[in-house]
Motif scaffolding. Structure first.
Motif, PDB file in Angstrom:
ATOM      1  N   UNK A 181      -2.931  -0.375   2.937  1.00  0.00           N
ATOM      2  CA  UNK A 181      -3.606  -0.277   1.638  1.00  0.00           C
ATOM      3  C   UNK A 181      -5.025  -0.821   1.713  1.00  0.00           C
ATOM      4  N   UNK A 182      -5.199  -1.900   2.464  1.00  0.00           N
ATOM      5  CA  UNK A 182      -6.507  -2.561   2.527  1.00  0.00           C
ATOM      6  C   UNK A 182      -7.545  -1.684   3.222  1.00  0.00           C
ATOM      7  N   UNK A 183      -7.100  -0.864   4.197  1.00  0.00           N
ATOM      8  CA  UNK A 183      -8.043   0.005   4.916  1.00  0.00           C
ATOM      9  C   UNK A 183      -8.040   1.432   4.362  1.00  0.00           C
ATOM     10  N   UNK A 184      -7.558   1.569   3.131  1.00  0.00           N
ATOM     11  CA  UNK A 184      -7.626   2.862   2.467  1.00  0.00           C
ATOM     12  C   UNK A 184      -6.687   3.903   3.009  1.00  0.00           C
ATOM     13  N   UNK A 185      -5.482   3.472   3.373  1.00  0.00           N
ATOM     14  CA  UNK A 185      -4.530   4.419   3.924  1.00  0.00           C
ATOM     15  C   UNK A 185      -3.115   4.124   3.487  1.00  0.00           C
ATOM     16  N   UNK A 186      -2.173   4.649   4.228  1.00  0.00           N
ATOM     17  CA  UNK A 186      -0.772   4.437   3.907  1.00  0.00           C
ATOM     18  C   UNK A 186       0.089   4.717   5.102  1.00  0.00           C
ATOM     19  N   UNK A 187       1.357   4.344   4.976  1.00  0.00           N
ATOM     20  CA  UNK A 187       2.303   4.573   6.056  1.00  0.00           C
ATOM     21  C   UNK A 187       3.577   3.800   5.791  1.00  0.00           C
ATOM     22  N   UNK A 188       4.451   3.785   6.766  1.00  0.00           N
ATOM     23  CA  UNK A 188       5.712   3.075   6.605  1.00  0.00           C
ATOM     24  C   UNK A 188       6.596   3.316   7.808  1.00  0.00           C
ATOM     25  N   UNK A 189       7.834   2.854   7.688  1.00  0.00           N
ATOM     26  CA  UNK A 189       8.752   3.051   8.805  1.00  0.00           C
ATOM     27  C   UNK A 189       9.951   2.136   8.723  1.00  0.00           C
TER      28      UNK A 189
END
Length: 219
Positions: A181-189
């Motif tokens: 979130x801080x670097x303007x993105x997203x993801x998970x796992x």
């Protein structure tokens, strides 16, 4: 229309195909159901096109320091050489990753009994991050590691959590989501392994500094 044919129409109607002279098909495509369009050049245009293509072949051959007749062989050789070089680079990258990993173990911080590492790796590819992450999980069961790299204007992020760290409450998917979130993105796992991406490399240092607090909040 050429002669009695009703299938061929080149726009300029001819009563005899001989008037078209030489013909070279340069393309074909579907324009409607059951209808295809063939594009071709005729007459002197064929010779001009062949001369232009020969010039391109000569230029390509010169660039590869060979002659046009040997161009295919030379290109295949170049492709094989590139594949061999890429394999060597991958092996070198793995060695560099292993060396960097040793340094990581020496800079880990303790967060409620768990070793935490968050760092940026120079010239690392996403594949290198995954290789290092797998090694960390297998060697450090009580570690949480967030690894990152910048390629152009994109940030690659990986988080791994050892088996013992997961038992204590660490969750790679949740950690990487907050970091991304801080670097303007997203993801998970999964709890033990997660990846993400970001669009703001300028915020990467801030994101890595936040890892300790993010991990602390999960434990």
């Amino acid at each position: 229309q050429a002669g009695d044919s009703i299938e061929l129409c080149g726009g300029t109607h001819l009563d005899n195909t001989a008037k078209a002279g030489s013909l070279k098909i340069i393309g074909e495509a579907s324009v409607a159901a059951g209808v295809r369009r063939i594009e071709a050049v005729t007459g002197k245009a064929v010779l001009q096109m062949m001369n232009e293509r020969q010039a391109v072949l000569n230029e390509a051959a010169a660039a590869l320091k060979t002659n046009p007749n040997e161009l295919v062989v030379k290109v295949e050789q170049q492709i094989n050489d590139m594949r061999a070089l890429n394999k060597k680079l991958e092996k070198m990258g793995a060695k560099v990753a292993a060396m960097q990993m040793v340094d990581l173990f020496n800079v880990s911080r303790d967060v409620k009994g768990i070793e935490v590492v968050a760092t940026k790796l120079d010239d690392a590819t996403p594949e290198m991050l995954r290789t290092m992450g797998d090694d960390i999980k297998s060697k450090k069961e009580n570690m949480v590691a967030v690894l990152s790299a910048v390629n152009g204007d994109k940030v690659s992020l990986l988080c791994v959590c050892g088996a013992e760290a997961v038992k204590k409450g660490a969750h790679a998917g949740k950690i990487i989501k907050e970091v991304a979130k801080i670097v303007g993105g997203g993801g998970g796992g999964r709890p033990d392994n997660a990846t993400a991406g970001g669009k703001n490399p300028a915020k990467l240092e801030e994101a890595l500094e936040a890892v300790n607090n993010i991990v602390d909040a999960l434990l």
